[in-house]
Design an enzyme around this catalytic site. Structure first.
Site, PDB file in Angstrom:
ATOM      1  N   VAL A  11       0.826  -1.214   0.000  1.00 29.69           N
ATOM      2  CA  VAL A  11       0.000   0.000   0.000  1.00 29.69           C
ATOM      3  C   VAL A  11       0.864   1.270   0.000  1.00 29.69           C
ATOM      4  CG1 VAL A  11      -1.585   1.358   1.442  1.00 29.69           C
ATOM      5  CG2 VAL A  11      -2.053  -1.030   0.985  1.00 29.69           C
ATOM      6  N   GLU A 156      -7.586   2.546   2.476  1.00 29.82           N
ATOM      7  CA  GLU A 156      -7.210   2.259   1.093  1.00 29.82           C
ATOM      8  C   GLU A 156      -8.008   1.067   0.584  1.00 29.82           C
ATOM      9  OE1 GLU A 156      -5.324   3.957  -1.130  1.00 29.82           O
ATOM     10  OE2 GLU A 156      -6.263   2.413  -2.358  1.00 29.82           O
ATOM     11  N   LEU A 158      -7.354  -0.303  -2.651  1.00 26.52           N
ATOM     12  CA  LEU A 158      -6.717  -0.892  -3.835  1.00 26.52           C
ATOM     13  C   LEU A 158      -6.649  -2.406  -3.746  1.00 26.52           C
ATOM     14  CD1 LEU A 158      -3.648  -1.927  -3.025  1.00 26.52           C
ATOM     15  CD2 LEU A 158      -3.112   0.475  -3.192  1.00 26.52           C
ATOM     16  N   LYS A 159      -6.585  -3.026  -4.942  1.00 26.73           N
ATOM     17  CA  LYS A 159      -6.418  -4.485  -5.011  1.00 26.73           C
ATOM     18  C   LYS A 159      -5.004  -4.769  -5.485  1.00 26.73           C
ATOM     19  CE  LYS A 159      -9.559  -4.888  -8.286  1.00 26.73           C
ATOM     20  NZ  LYS A 159     -10.109  -3.544  -8.405  1.00 26.73           N
ATOM     21  N   LYS A 212     -14.060   0.702   5.842  1.00 21.44           N
ATOM     22  CA  LYS A 212     -13.098  -0.245   5.262  1.00 21.44           C
ATOM     23  C   LYS A 212     -13.427  -1.682   5.678  1.00 21.44           C
ATOM     24  CE  LYS A 212      -9.514  -2.073   3.429  1.00 21.44           C
ATOM     25  NZ  LYS A 212      -9.341  -2.240   2.001  1.00 21.44           N
ATOM     26  N   ASN A 216     -14.770  -4.816   3.201  1.00 24.65           N
ATOM     27  CA  ASN A 216     -14.085  -6.107   3.083  1.00 24.65           C
ATOM     28  C   ASN A 216     -14.950  -7.249   3.619  1.00 24.65           C
ATOM     29  OD1 ASN A 216     -11.908  -5.192   1.742  1.00 24.65           O
ATOM     30  ND2 ASN A 216     -10.420  -5.459   3.385  1.00 24.65           N
ATOM     31  N   CYS A 268      -5.571  -9.234   3.446  1.00 21.02           N
ATOM     32  CA  CYS A 268      -6.666  -8.379   3.938  1.00 21.02           C
ATOM     33  C   CYS A 268      -7.884  -9.159   4.432  1.00 21.02           C
ATOM     34  CB  CYS A 268      -7.077  -7.392   2.851  1.00 21.02           C
ATOM     35  SG  CYS A 268      -5.795  -6.177   2.533  1.00 21.02           S
TER      36      CYS A 268
END
Ligand code: NAD
Length: 444
Positions: A11, A156, A158-159, A212, A216, A268
């Protein structure tokens, strides 16, 4: 703007590089001296498509540098991002020790720096952290005499594998702030990435931190849901691929994240699901759905092995199994919580010999398993003489192989496909015994 990013992992490195690319002056900090050395020598410690060129270009243009000197980088910066790891602790909660250590170090660095107007110094927590962490950061900064420094939350999304694109073109940017001035500084910072009318969402730090985990948790739930449906398909003779299509065309449902597989992994979902369960526990709210999502996933990591046991019975010992795909997903070298590792452990325990291949993750796997596995340069090399092939990660290179050649290389034309990448009828016509996930074939 002058930026410091603390933690130069998947990240932090992407964040720092993309912010440099949009014209900011960025210093990336890490306490891993070897990582910083590699970066300063022009190397990249991780595999992420497109990252190397972008780092090179921004270093050359003088907007991006790397250091272990946190205090110097922080003192020069208007915005300090915290992007250190928050792994799962033994109790299941997020281990915040790195976040606290960095917060204290930032406080020490800024202690003697004169206070400016609101928004003139902002510490932004980008790491995924439980609700209440922002408040903890403020308390630590205040205890160091830095009560004037603002702390914001900016999770964040992002993947890995598509991180640059995700950062450059985010679906949304979420910030959690206590003062509007802080939001305005961050809005300015992110403006170059939001030109296509993507939303910049301002909320409290608590809501931002929670967003977040909720995001997820939802994605992990979708994966465990479709995996459970797939396992039922196997038992009742339905094909999850048809079922998936029949469901996905319902616009209320859609197709995203509804692919069955060998369970979710990565740095994650597993730990974030555990962390949200822990948050529930702390507040006396058992998160029963999340507990089931995790339980289904733990079991799902054994499904491919279960199919092998069904096929081979007690004769698995001494068999040679080829494994294609070790990273937790394609386009990354990250093997944290990767389903392939769960399969490898089971197969080694059962006495099988393993020939493995992955385009990027083999050095990371070798660091764990050493000479317990045979590491093969190419996918075809891995299947030479193998009694079966297991596909765990759907890298593009595995999707259209030469099946005739594979038949000659394999000792038996037998494939266990954890990602449903081949057509069942084609495989049958080619003479393969083909096990996939949820395609209605008895293997339990
Ligand atoms: P990572 O392990 O790849 O990187 C963390 C970096 O922080 C490492 O380089 C480590 O050396 C450094 N570090 C640790 N302690 C430090 C300290 N005291 N001072 C300076 N550097 C220190 O982790 P990551 O995958 O980049 O994840 C970082 C955070 O972002 C986590 O909270 C994670 O949950 C979250 N996140 C990750 C992803 C992802 O896809 N990897 C996506 C979204 C959010």
């Amino acid at each position: 703007m002058k930026i410091a990013v603390i933690g130069t992992g998947y990240v932090g490195l992407v964040t720092g590089t993309c912010l440099a690319e949009s014209g900011n002056d960025v210093v990336c900090v890490d306490n891993n001296a070897r990582k910083v050395e590699t970066l300063n020598a022009g190397g990249i410690p991780i595999y992420e498509p497109g990252l190397e060129e972008l780092v090179k270009q921004n270093r050359r243009d003088g907007r991006l540098s790397f250091t272990t000197d946190l205090a110097k980088a922080v003192r020069a910066a208007r915005i300090v991002f915290i992007a250190v790891g928050t792994p799962q602790s033994d109790a299941g909660d997020a281990d915040l020790s790195a976040v606290w250590a960095v917060s204290d170090a930032i406080g020490d660095a800024l202690r003697d720096v004169p206070a400016g107007p609101p928004g003139s110094r902002i510490v932004v927590v980008k790491s995924t952290v439980p609700v209440g962490t922002n408040r903890g950061v403020v308390e630590r900064l205040t205890a160091k005499g830095c009560g004037h420094v603002d702390a914001a939350s900016n999770p964040e999304f992002l993947k890995e594998g598509a991180a640059i694109n995700d950062f450059m073109k985010p679906d949304r940017v979420v910030v959690g702030v206590r003062r509007p001035e802080v939001a305005e500084v961050l809005r300015e910072l992110y403006a170059p990435f939001l030109r296509t009318e993507r939303p910049f969402l301002v909320m409290s730090p608590e809501s931002s931190e929670m967003t977040k985990y909720a995001a997820n948790a939802m994605l992990a739930t979708k994966i465990s849901f479709i995996n459970e449906m797939a396992n039922l398909c196997d038992r009742v003779g339905a094909d999850i691929n048809d079922v998936r299509k029949g469901m996905g065309h319902d616009q209320r449902i859609g197709f995203q994240f509804l692919f069955p597989g060998p369970g979710y992994g990565g740095s994650c979902f597993p730990k974030d699901v555990q962390a949200i369960i822990a948050m529930g526990r702390r507040t006396n709210l058992p998160l029963k759905l999340m507990e089931s999502v995790d339980e289904v996933n733990v079991d799902q990591k054994q499904v491919l092995f279960g199919k092998m046991k069904y096929h081979f019975g007690s004769t698995l010992a001494g068999k040679t199994i080829a494994v294609w795909g070790l990273a937790f997903k394609p386009q990354t070298d990250d093997i944290r919580e990767a389903p392939a590792l769960a399969l490898i452990d089971k197969l080694l325990d059962a006495g099988a010999k393993l020939r493995v291949h992955d385009p990027e993750a083999m050095p990371n796997v070798r660091a764990i398993y050493g000479d317990k596995l045979t590491y093969c340069d190419g996918p075809y090399g891995a299947i030479e003489g193998a009694d079966a092939l297991a596909i765990v990660t759907e890298w593009k290179a595995y999707q259209n192989p030469d099946f005739d050649m594979m038949k000659k290389l394999l000792a038996k034309p037998l494939i266990f496909d954890g990602r449903n990448i081949y057509d069942e009828k084609t495989m049958a016509n080619l003479g393969y015994t083909y096990y996939a996930i949820g395609r209605g074939k008895k293997a339990y």
